[in-house]
Design an enzyme around this catalytic site. Sequence first.
Site, PDB file in Angstrom:
ATOM      1  N   SER A   1       0.846  -1.181   0.000  1.00 29.16           N
ATOM      2  CA  SER A   1       0.000   0.000   0.000  1.00 29.16           C
ATOM      3  C   SER A   1       0.890   1.242   0.000  1.00 29.16           C
ATOM      4  O   SER A   1       1.892   1.294   0.712  1.00 29.16           O
ATOM      5  CB  SER A   1      -0.884  -0.007   1.255  1.00 29.16           C
ATOM      6  OG  SER A   1      -1.708   1.143   1.309  1.00 29.16           O
ATOM      7  N   ALA A   2       0.544   2.218  -0.822  1.00 31.80           N
ATOM      8  CA  ALA A   2       1.285   3.480  -0.961  1.00 31.80           C
ATOM      9  C   ALA A   2       2.588   3.329  -1.736  1.00 31.80           C
ATOM     10  O   ALA A   2       3.409   4.247  -1.743  1.00 31.80           O
ATOM     11  CB  ALA A   2       1.546   4.141   0.395  1.00 31.80           C
ATOM     12  N   SER A   3       2.775   2.202  -2.401  1.00 31.94           N
ATOM     13  CA  SER A   3       3.986   2.032  -3.216  1.00 31.94           C
ATOM     14  C   SER A   3       3.887   2.794  -4.536  1.00 31.94           C
ATOM     15  O   SER A   3       4.905   3.066  -5.173  1.00 31.94           O
ATOM     16  CB  SER A   3       4.252   0.546  -3.490  1.00 31.94           C
ATOM     17  OG  SER A   3       3.178  -0.035  -4.201  1.00 31.94           O
TER      18      SER A   3
ATOM     19  N   SER B   1      -1.628   2.462  -7.789  1.00 29.55           N
ATOM     20  CA  SER B   1      -2.807   3.123  -8.354  1.00 29.55           C
ATOM     21  C   SER B   1      -2.427   4.349  -9.176  1.00 29.55           C
ATOM     22  O   SER B   1      -3.013   4.603 -10.241  1.00 29.55           O
ATOM     23  CB  SER B   1      -3.788   3.519  -7.242  1.00 29.55           C
ATOM     24  OG  SER B   1      -4.323   2.361  -6.622  1.00 29.55           O
TER      25      SER B   1
ATOM     26  N   SER C   1      -2.124  -7.720  -3.719  1.00 29.43           N
ATOM     27  CA  SER C   1      -1.949  -9.159  -4.025  1.00 29.43           C
ATOM     28  C   SER C   1      -0.703  -9.712  -3.333  1.00 29.43           C
ATOM     29  O   SER C   1       0.293 -10.021  -3.979  1.00 29.43           O
ATOM     30  CB  SER C   1      -1.918  -9.414  -5.532  1.00 29.43           C
ATOM     31  OG  SER C   1      -1.103  -8.523  -6.239  1.00 29.43           O
TER      32      SER C   1
END
Length: 199
Positions: free
Chosen positions: A34-36, A39, A106
Site C-alpha cells: 500500500s502506498a507504493s 494506483s 496481491s
Amino acid sequence: MATNITFHPGSVSTQERSELLEQKGATVWLTGLSASGKSTIACALEQHLLHLKKFTYRLDGDNIRFGLNKDLGFDEQSRNENIRRIGEVSKLFSDASAITITAFISPYRKDRQVARELHEAASIPFIEVFIDAPLSVVEERDPKGLYKKARAGVIKDFTGISAPYEEPESPEIHIKTNESSVEDAVRIIFEYLQSKRYI
C-alpha cells in the site's frame, strides 16, 4: 461448484477480435505494498494508452471492493478469493483484447501464480510488475493514514505490518518508485508492451 453447465464459445475468435482492434489483449498486474504507487501508475498508464487510442481498462483494489468484492474482508482467505476473482475478471477483459491494468497489493505469491496460470491456460499474456518501495518510504507517504492505524493496532491483518507481503521472485518488470518517477514507470511498462507487440 456449479454442475450441469456447458461452456458456449462465441462466433468471434480471439485472433479475429485482436486483428480488428489492432492490438493483443494482455494483463499488466501491478503488485506492491500500500502506498507504493500502484494506483497512481495504473491511472497514468491507462490515460497514456487511451490517448494513443488503445483499448484499455483499469481495475483498482479499493474500487473493486465497493462492488464486485464488497462481501470480502482482509483475512487471508478473503484476500485469496479477492485475487482469484480479479484474475478471472482481468482474463475476461484481456480476452476481449483490452490492455487490462490491475492495481492490487496481491500479497501472496501463490495467488499471483494462480492468476498467471489462468491467463497462460487461455494464451493471454500476463505481465507481473513489481511496484517496489521500502516499508520506510511507504510509511512516510501513508496518504490514507493506514500504516499509522496499523501500527496503533486499529487495523488488523495489514500487509507489511501485521500481515506478510511476498515479493515477486521474477517479475517481468521491477520498478523502484523511490528512485523512479511516475512518468518513468509508464514509459518502462509502455516500452515493454511495445517490445512484445501487444500494442
